[in-house]
Scaffold this motif. Structure first.
Motif, PDB file in Angstrom:
ATOM      1  N   GLY A 127       0.844  -1.193   0.000  1.00 37.44           N
ATOM      2  CA  GLY A 127       0.000   0.000   0.000  1.00 37.44           C
ATOM      3  C   GLY A 127       0.874   1.235   0.000  1.00 37.44           C
ATOM      4  N   GLY A 128       0.341   2.344   0.340  1.00 41.98           N
ATOM      5  CA  GLY A 128       1.082   3.592   0.342  1.00 41.98           C
ATOM      6  C   GLY A 128       1.050   4.253  -1.022  1.00 41.98           C
ATOM      7  N   GLY A 129       1.669   5.425  -1.108  1.00 46.40           N
ATOM      8  CA  GLY A 129       1.709   6.157  -2.351  1.00 46.40           C
ATOM      9  C   GLY A 129       1.376   7.622  -2.146  1.00 46.40           C
ATOM     10  N   VAL A 130       1.050   8.276  -3.252  1.00 48.23           N
ATOM     11  CA  VAL A 130       0.713   9.704  -3.207  1.00 48.23           C
ATOM     12  C   VAL A 130      -0.804   9.864  -3.292  1.00 48.23           C
ATOM     13  CG1 VAL A 130       1.018  11.944  -4.307  1.00 48.23           C
ATOM     14  CG2 VAL A 130       2.887  10.275  -4.342  1.00 48.23           C
ATOM     15  N   VAL A 131      -1.353  10.667  -2.419  1.00 52.21           N
ATOM     16  CA  VAL A 131      -2.808  10.865  -2.374  1.00 52.21           C
ATOM     17  C   VAL A 131      -3.101  12.331  -2.092  1.00 52.21           C
ATOM     18  CG1 VAL A 131      -2.904  10.277   0.077  1.00 52.21           C
ATOM     19  CG2 VAL A 131      -4.947  10.009  -1.339  1.00 52.21           C
ATOM     20  N   GLN A 132      -4.206  12.802  -2.625  1.00 48.34           N
ATOM     21  CA  GLN A 132      -4.596  14.201  -2.414  1.00 48.34           C
ATOM     22  C   GLN A 132      -5.197  14.396  -1.020  1.00 48.34           C
ATOM     23  OE1 GLN A 132      -7.338  14.767  -5.709  1.00 48.34           O
ATOM     24  NE2 GLN A 132      -5.749  15.771  -6.931  1.00 48.34           N
ATOM     25  N   PRO A 133      -5.070  15.590  -0.475  1.00 49.46           N
ATOM     26  CA  PRO A 133      -5.688  15.879   0.828  1.00 49.46           C
ATOM     27  C   PRO A 133      -7.184  15.591   0.788  1.00 49.46           C
ATOM     28  CG  PRO A 133      -4.190  17.636   0.224  1.00 49.46           C
ATOM     29  CD  PRO A 133      -4.300  16.738  -0.984  1.00 49.46           C
ATOM     30  N   GLY A 134      -7.671  14.996   1.870  1.00 51.11           N
ATOM     31  CA  GLY A 134      -9.078  14.664   1.972  1.00 51.11           C
ATOM     32  C   GLY A 134      -9.443  13.301   1.446  1.00 51.11           C
ATOM     33  N   GLU A 153      -0.111  16.692   6.997  1.00 50.11           N
ATOM     34  CA  GLU A 153       0.687  16.273   8.160  1.00 50.11           C
ATOM     35  C   GLU A 153       0.672  14.760   8.390  1.00 50.11           C
ATOM     36  OE1 GLU A 153      -1.706  18.617   8.134  1.00 50.11           O
ATOM     37  OE2 GLU A 153      -2.995  18.497   9.922  1.00 50.11           O
ATOM     38  N   ASP A 154      -0.102  14.027   7.592  1.00 46.79           N
ATOM     39  CA  ASP A 154      -0.069  12.569   7.659  1.00 46.79           C
ATOM     40  C   ASP A 154       1.036  11.994   6.775  1.00 46.79           C
ATOM     41  OD1 ASP A 154      -3.652  12.663   7.668  1.00 46.79           O
ATOM     42  OD2 ASP A 154      -2.342  12.332   9.398  1.00 46.79           O
ATOM     43  N   THR A 155       1.706  12.844   6.031  1.00 48.50           N
ATOM     44  CA  THR A 155       2.819  12.410   5.187  1.00 48.50           C
ATOM     45  C   THR A 155       3.925  11.826   6.055  1.00 48.50           C
ATOM     46  OG1 THR A 155       2.365  14.027   3.448  1.00 48.50           O
ATOM     47  CG2 THR A 155       4.630  13.198   3.614  1.00 48.50           C
ATOM     48  N   ALA A 156       4.281  10.578   5.790  1.00 48.58           N
ATOM     49  CA  ALA A 156       5.250   9.890   6.637  1.00 48.58           C
ATOM     50  C   ALA A 156       5.551   8.506   6.070  1.00 48.58           C
ATOM     51  CB  ALA A 156       4.699   9.739   8.062  1.00 48.58           C
ATOM     52  N   VAL A 157       6.590   7.892   6.613  1.00 46.12           N
ATOM     53  CA  VAL A 157       6.809   6.458   6.423  1.00 46.12           C
ATOM     54  C   VAL A 157       6.028   5.752   7.530  1.00 46.12           C
ATOM     55  CG1 VAL A 157       8.475   4.581   6.437  1.00 46.12           C
ATOM     56  CG2 VAL A 157       9.068   6.777   5.386  1.00 46.12           C
ATOM     57  N   TYR A 158       5.207   4.797   7.140  1.00 42.86           N
ATOM     58  CA  TYR A 158       4.383   4.051   8.097  1.00 42.86           C
ATOM     59  C   TYR A 158       4.972   2.652   8.279  1.00 42.86           C
ATOM     60  CZ  TYR A 158       0.816   7.667   8.072  1.00 42.86           C
ATOM     61  OH  TYR A 158       0.151   8.860   8.234  1.00 42.86           O
ATOM     62  N   GLY A 174       8.416  -0.705   6.182  1.00 45.64           N
ATOM     63  CA  GLY A 174       7.972   0.685   6.043  1.00 45.64           C
ATOM     64  C   GLY A 174       7.404   0.949   4.660  1.00 45.64           C
ATOM     65  N   THR A 175       6.405   1.811   4.613  1.00 44.45           N
ATOM     66  CA  THR A 175       5.810   2.214   3.349  1.00 44.45           C
ATOM     67  C   THR A 175       5.524   3.712   3.407  1.00 44.45           C
ATOM     68  OG1 THR A 175       4.050   1.698   1.747  1.00 44.45           O
ATOM     69  CG2 THR A 175       3.423   1.735   4.055  1.00 44.45           C
ATOM     70  N   THR A 176       5.794   4.401   2.319  1.00 45.25           N
ATOM     71  CA  THR A 176       5.686   5.856   2.306  1.00 45.25           C
ATOM     72  C   THR A 176       4.306   6.314   1.870  1.00 45.25           C
ATOM     73  OG1 THR A 176       8.044   6.077   1.828  1.00 45.25           O
ATOM     74  CG2 THR A 176       6.649   7.978   1.364  1.00 45.25           C
ATOM     75  N   VAL A 177       3.755   7.234   2.648  1.00 48.83           N
ATOM     76  CA  VAL A 177       2.489   7.885   2.316  1.00 48.83           C
ATOM     77  C   VAL A 177       2.762   9.373   2.152  1.00 48.83           C
ATOM     78  CG1 VAL A 177       0.190   8.503   3.150  1.00 48.83           C
ATOM     79  CG2 VAL A 177       1.088   6.191   3.532  1.00 48.83           C
ATOM     80  N   THR A 178       2.416   9.896   0.996  1.00 46.05           N
ATOM     81  CA  THR A 178       2.597  11.317   0.718  1.00 46.05           C
ATOM     82  C   THR A 178       1.236  11.930   0.421  1.00 46.05           C
ATOM     83  OG1 THR A 178       4.796  10.930  -0.201  1.00 46.05           O
ATOM     84  CG2 THR A 178       3.744  13.040  -0.715  1.00 46.05           C
ATOM     85  N   VAL A 179       0.860  12.916   1.222  1.00 44.90           N
ATOM     86  CA  VAL A 179      -0.420  13.601   1.032  1.00 44.90           C
ATOM     87  C   VAL A 179      -0.124  14.966   0.425  1.00 44.90           C
ATOM     88  CG1 VAL A 179      -2.553  14.396   2.091  1.00 44.90           C
ATOM     89  CG2 VAL A 179      -1.358  12.384   3.013  1.00 44.90           C
ATOM     90  N   SER A 180      -0.491  15.125  -0.836  1.00 41.02           N
ATOM     91  CA  SER A 180      -0.170  16.358  -1.540  1.00 41.02           C
ATOM     92  C   SER A 180      -1.123  16.545  -2.718  1.00 41.02           C
ATOM     93  CB  SER A 180       1.274  16.323  -2.036  1.00 41.02           C
ATOM     94  OG  SER A 180       1.551  17.431  -2.860  1.00 41.02           O
ATOM     95  N   SER A 181      -1.428  17.785  -2.989  1.00 41.24           N
ATOM     96  CA  SER A 181      -2.289  18.096  -4.126  1.00 41.24           C
ATOM     97  C   SER A 181      -1.465  18.271  -5.404  1.00 41.24           C
ATOM     98  CB  SER A 181      -3.099  19.361  -3.848  1.00 41.24           C
ATOM     99  OG  SER A 181      -2.243  20.436  -3.505  1.00 41.24           O
TER     100      SER A 181
END
Lengths: 112, 120
Positions: free
Chosen positions: B8-15, B89-94, B113-120
């Motif tokens: 899982g993980g990846g880049v996702v938009q806010p909300g 602020e949820d952007t992190a390695v989980y 670990g898996t990276t989650v990036t929250v960005s528009s």
């Protein structure tokens, strides 16, 4: 849910001993013997070094030891070696009227 | 050997939402509590949530309460983290982590670990 307080950095020469402190409150460190310590190298997952204040998992060198007094826990590394250079985090179980869970310390960078 | 493998993980938009998974092997998965811990870029470790061995008890950090849900399927030996209403602020390695045996506190096995990036 405030992080436990650790010194930002601690340094020592090979062969020396260093101690890292971890200060909390009576709701976490001071209230329970559920303190653990983790070692983390850059870009790597943490590794459990100490659990239940002073117990070492199998395979962890006896150069690592833990203790606790009041609201402050400590990790001591004796006979410091180059491979000990890493980030160290304490963690404690925490429970209050509004929260139950765990909390990590702010982290300490150890330089050899 | 005892291991946890994350996906899982990846880049996702806010909300938006995202789901992380963690598969255990080499141990009796259903006998241990499991945690999620995260680490924002350049920051320290932050405990996120824990679930008891049988899924009956779950606890969350204030920062994710009401937005994240931890769950497990012991028959499939998997742990999940459903993350909703994601924020920058949820952007992190989980990381997922396995608890020590009941009565002891500490995470003795960790996922990669898996990276989650929250960005528009």
């Amino acid at each position: 849910q405030s992080a436990l307080t650790q010194p930002a950095s601690v340094s020592g020469s090979p062969g020396q001993s260093i101690t890292i402190s971890c200060t909390g409150t009576s709701s976490d460190v001071g209230g329970y013997n559920h303190v653990s310590w983790y070692q983390q190298y850059p870009g790597k997952a943490p590794k459990l070094m100490i659990y239940q204040v002073s117990n070492r998992p199998s395979g962890i060198s006896n150069r690592f030891s833990g203790s606790k007094s009041g609201n402050t826990a400590s990790l001591t590394i004796s006979g410091l070696q180059a491979e000990d250079e890493a980030d160290y985090y304490c963690s404690s179980y925490t429970s209050s009227s509004t929260l139950e869970g765990y909390v990590f310390g702010t982290g300490t960078k150890v330089t050899v | 050997q005892v291991q946890l493998v994350q996906s899982g993980g990846g880049v996702v938009q806010p909300g938006r939402s995202l789901r992380l998974s963690c598969a255990g092997s080499g141990f009796t998965f259903g006998s241990y509590g499991m945690h999620w811990v995260r680490q924002a870029p350049g920051k320290g470790l932050e405990w996120v949530t824990v679930i008891s061995y049988d899924g009956s008890d779950k606890y969350y950090a204030d920062s994710v309460k009401g937005r994240f849900t931890i769950s497990r399927d012991n028959s499939k030996k998997t742990l999940d983290l459903e993350m909703n209403s994601l924020r920058a602020e949820d952007t992190a390695v989980y990381y997922c982590g396995k608890d020590l045996p009941p009565g002891w506190v500490g995470m003795d096995v960790w996922g990669q670990g898996t990276t989650v990036t929250v960005s528009s």
